[in-house]
Design an enzyme around this catalytic site. Structure first.
Site, PDB file in Angstrom:
ATOM      1  N   SER A 124       0.844  -1.197   0.000  1.00  0.00           N
ATOM      2  CA  SER A 124       0.000   0.000   0.000  1.00  0.00           C
ATOM      3  C   SER A 124       0.871   1.235   0.000  1.00  0.00           C
ATOM      4  O   SER A 124       1.986   1.231   0.548  1.00  0.00           O
ATOM      5  CB  SER A 124      -0.853  -0.018   1.273  1.00  0.00           C
ATOM      6  OG  SER A 124      -1.423   1.245   1.519  1.00  0.00           O
ATOM      7  N   TYR A 148      -1.578  -1.110  11.056  1.00  0.00           N
ATOM      8  CA  TYR A 148      -1.859  -1.643   9.716  1.00  0.00           C
ATOM      9  C   TYR A 148      -0.691  -1.340   8.774  1.00  0.00           C
ATOM     10  O   TYR A 148      -0.168  -2.226   8.097  1.00  0.00           O
ATOM     11  CB  TYR A 148      -3.166  -1.039   9.164  1.00  0.00           C
ATOM     12  CG  TYR A 148      -3.277  -1.139   7.666  1.00  0.00           C
ATOM     13  CD1 TYR A 148      -3.579  -2.346   7.061  1.00  0.00           C
ATOM     14  CD2 TYR A 148      -3.042  -0.019   6.856  1.00  0.00           C
ATOM     15  CE1 TYR A 148      -3.654  -2.438   5.676  1.00  0.00           C
ATOM     16  CE2 TYR A 148      -3.117  -0.106   5.480  1.00  0.00           C
ATOM     17  CZ  TYR A 148      -3.413  -1.316   4.898  1.00  0.00           C
ATOM     18  OH  TYR A 148      -3.479  -1.410   3.531  1.00  0.00           O
ATOM     19  N   LYS A 152       2.295  -3.843   6.761  1.00  0.00           N
ATOM     20  CA  LYS A 152       2.659  -3.836   5.336  1.00  0.00           C
ATOM     21  C   LYS A 152       4.168  -3.624   5.178  1.00  0.00           C
ATOM     22  O   LYS A 152       4.821  -4.264   4.348  1.00  0.00           O
ATOM     23  CB  LYS A 152       1.895  -2.737   4.587  1.00  0.00           C
ATOM     24  CG  LYS A 152       0.405  -2.983   4.466  1.00  0.00           C
ATOM     25  CD  LYS A 152       0.086  -4.160   3.534  1.00  0.00           C
ATOM     26  CE  LYS A 152      -1.391  -4.451   3.455  1.00  0.00           C
ATOM     27  NZ  LYS A 152      -1.706  -5.702   2.746  1.00  0.00           N
TER      28      LYS A 152
HETATM   29  C1  UD1 Z   1      -6.968   4.593   3.908  1.00  0.00           C
HETATM   30  C2  UD1 Z   1      -5.919   4.259   4.908  1.00  0.00           C
HETATM   31  C3  UD1 Z   1      -4.759   3.626   4.190  1.00  0.00           C
HETATM   32  C4  UD1 Z   1      -5.212   2.365   3.503  1.00  0.00           C
HETATM   33  C5  UD1 Z   1      -6.387   2.679   2.583  1.00  0.00           C
HETATM   34  C6  UD1 Z   1      -6.970   1.366   2.132  1.00  0.00           C
HETATM   35  C7  UD1 Z   1      -6.252   5.883   6.714  1.00  0.00           C
HETATM   36  C8  UD1 Z   1      -5.676   7.051   7.438  1.00  0.00           C
HETATM   37  N1  UD1 Z   1      -5.548   5.443   5.656  1.00  0.00           N
HETATM   38  O1  UD1 Z   1      -6.400   5.511   2.967  1.00  0.00           O
HETATM   39  O2  UD1 Z   1      -3.726   3.316   5.098  1.00  0.00           O
HETATM   40  O3  UD1 Z   1      -4.172   1.786   2.759  1.00  0.00           O
HETATM   41  O4  UD1 Z   1      -7.397   3.414   3.262  1.00  0.00           O
HETATM   42  O5  UD1 Z   1      -8.077   1.582   1.329  1.00  0.00           O
HETATM   43  O6  UD1 Z   1      -7.291   5.365   7.071  1.00  0.00           O
HETATM   44  N2  UD1 Z   1     -12.580  10.980   3.767  1.00  0.00           N
HETATM   45  C9  UD1 Z   1     -13.614  11.793   4.182  1.00  0.00           C
HETATM   46  N3  UD1 Z   1     -14.742  11.223   4.697  1.00  0.00           N
HETATM   47  C10 UD1 Z   1     -14.897   9.872   4.821  1.00  0.00           C
HETATM   48  C11 UD1 Z   1     -13.838   9.035   4.383  1.00  0.00           C
HETATM   49  C12 UD1 Z   1     -12.692   9.617   3.870  1.00  0.00           C
HETATM   50  O7  UD1 Z   1     -13.520  13.031   4.087  1.00  0.00           O
HETATM   51  O8  UD1 Z   1     -15.938   9.410   5.308  1.00  0.00           O
HETATM   52  C13 UD1 Z   1     -11.363  11.585   3.153  1.00  0.00           C
HETATM   53  C14 UD1 Z   1     -10.094  11.298   3.923  1.00  0.00           C
HETATM   54  O9  UD1 Z   1      -9.871  12.272   4.914  1.00  0.00           O
HETATM   55  C15 UD1 Z   1      -9.055  11.321   2.796  1.00  0.00           C
HETATM   56  C16 UD1 Z   1      -9.830  10.800   1.586  1.00  0.00           C
HETATM   57  O10 UD1 Z   1     -11.195  11.009   1.893  1.00  0.00           O
HETATM   58  O11 UD1 Z   1      -8.665  12.642   2.528  1.00  0.00           O
HETATM   59  C17 UD1 Z   1      -9.595   9.327   1.318  1.00  0.00           C
HETATM   60  O12 UD1 Z   1      -9.837   8.581   2.497  1.00  0.00           O
HETATM   61  P1  UD1 Z   1      -9.895   6.979   2.502  1.00  0.00           P
HETATM   62  O13 UD1 Z   1     -10.785   6.512   1.418  1.00  0.00           O
HETATM   63  O14 UD1 Z   1     -10.200   6.539   3.895  1.00  0.00           O
HETATM   64  O15 UD1 Z   1      -8.438   6.545   2.079  1.00  0.00           O
HETATM   65  P2  UD1 Z   1      -7.019   6.927   2.740  1.00  0.00           P
HETATM   66  O16 UD1 Z   1      -7.172   7.619   4.021  1.00  0.00           O
HETATM   67  O17 UD1 Z   1      -6.212   7.599   1.690  1.00  0.00           O
END
Ligand code: UD1
Length: 341
Positions: A124, A148, A152
């Site tokens: 990842s 997590y 990895k």
């Molecule tokens: C997350 C994990 C990452 C993992 C990946 C797997 C975290 C901090 N990181 O990545 O380690 O490999 O998932 O799929 O959890 N967001 C919102 N509202 C939400 C959900 C997300 O605003 O309800 C925003 C987050 O702040 C971020 C973006 O959307 O800016 C993407 O979030 P997400 O889909 O959870 O992925 P990552 O955080 O990049």
């Protein structure tokens, strides 16, 4: 080729099984269905008209692994099985080390015992920690900020050490950016259990009426609109990256292995609000959202330099943001309750 796919019933695994079968490979799936349903594999079989050999079992069980490797006649393993929720990993770190690290160790031992030396591993972009520079190239320093991510990283190190001790291993370490979307058929897709942690499944559930509004975790980041920027990649492009990796690994001369770490991303970053707008356009549904405080552990921006994948694998992502959202919506609309519906 005969391929053993661990965790093949999951989101990325099921899409990869479909592409493997379509390309003429024979697929055996080893899965304990802890976070997936066998229905995904039924659908892959229907879509391809081909059969998947299935073994229900756990990757920490050496006897099951040896049976799976032997019965499948595996020439290579694609290893998806593992736990993947960041928040849960903080609460249950030992389960994460056990499933992910011990599970992969057992897998390597079984492969060694059975003489199977080719492995594609699901890593990842989380192994880059908080990026020091963007876009992320594979030589960016590695670090992790949660259990997590550390599993990895430990597994990556274990593979590099194994290769240093025995250069006949062929390892493809694939660093995924943010997989989204679904197969164009709308028959297979992401089916998160409980409240989705990841952005797009949550947005899709708002669009379909399962959730009232999206929480946007922070709009005060140093990004164009203040919300987090990520490199979203269509899951079918990602699946195809695994096929290209297998091909590249099998080209190495006999007895001469390799260990390569490769980014699978598009190279383009989109913000949370870009994703909301794109999903609204694809679905024709308004996505209500509320700005909240930052989510602990989140970073401002993360996107790949995908050059290595292009040069080494001849692979690049071809599906754009509109396709990612349209396909995610098609899956969500056809399966509002996922595979359980
Ligand atoms: C997350 C994990 C990452 C993992 C990946 C797997 C975290 C901090 N990181 O990545 O380690 O490999 O998932 O799929 O959890 N967001 C919102 N509202 C939400 C959900 C997300 O605003 O309800 C925003 C987050 O702040 C971020 C973006 O959307 O800016 C993407 O979030 P997400 O889909 O959870 O992925 P990552 O955080 O990049």
């Amino acid at each position: 080729m005969n391929i053993l796919v661990t965790g093949g019933a999951g989101y990325i695994g099921s899409h990869t099984c479909l592409e493997l079968l379509s390309a003429g490979h024979a697929v055996t799936v080893l899965d304990n269905y802890s976070n997936s349903k066998p229905e995904s594999l039924n659908r892959v079989e229907r879509l391809t008209g081909k059969t998947i050999r299935r073994i229900e079992g756990d990757i920490r069980d050496g006897a099951v692994l040896r049976r799976a490797l032997t019965e499948s006649g595996a020439e290579a393993v694609i290893h998806f099985a593992g736990l993947k929720a960041v928040g849960e990993s903080v609460q249950l770190p030992l389960q994460y080390y056990d499933n992910n690290v011990v599970g992969t160790l057992r897998l390597l031992e079984a492969m060694q015992a059975c003489g199977v030396k080719t492995l594609v591993f699901s890593s990842s972009a989380t192994v880059y920690g908080d990026p020091q520079r963007l876009p992320l190239t594979e030589d960016h320093p590695l670090s992790a900020t949660n259990p997590y991510g550390r599993t990895k990283l430990v597994i990556e190190d274990m593979l590099r050490d194994a290769f240093a001790g025995d250069a006949s291993w062929r390892f493809g370490i694939l660093r995924y950016f943010n997989p989204v979307g679904a197969h164009a058929s709308g028959q297979i897709g992401e089916d998160p259990q409980g409240v989705p942690n990841n952005l797009l499944p949550f947005v899709a559930q708002v669009a379909v009426g399962r959730r009232e509004f999206l929480n946007v975790w922070g709009n005060d980041y140093d990004t164009p609109d203040g919300t987090g920027v990520r490199d979203y990649i269509h899951v079918v492009d990602l699946a195809l990256g695994h096929l290209r990796t297998l091909e590249a690994l099998s080209k190495a001369p006999a007895g001469q292995g390799q260990c390569m770490a490769i980014n699978l991303g598009t190279g383009v970053g989109y913000s949370v609000l870009d994703m909301v707008k794109a999903f609204e356009a694809a679905s024709g549904k308004p996505i209500a959202y509320q700005i909240q405080a930052r989510r602990p552990g989140d970073i401002a921006a993360c996107y790949a330099d995908p050059t290595t994948a292009k040069e080494v694998l001849g692979w690049q992502a071809t599906r754009d943001l509109q396709t990612m959202c349209a396909d995610a919506w098609n899956w969500q609309r056809n399966n509002p309750l996922g595979y359980g519906g």
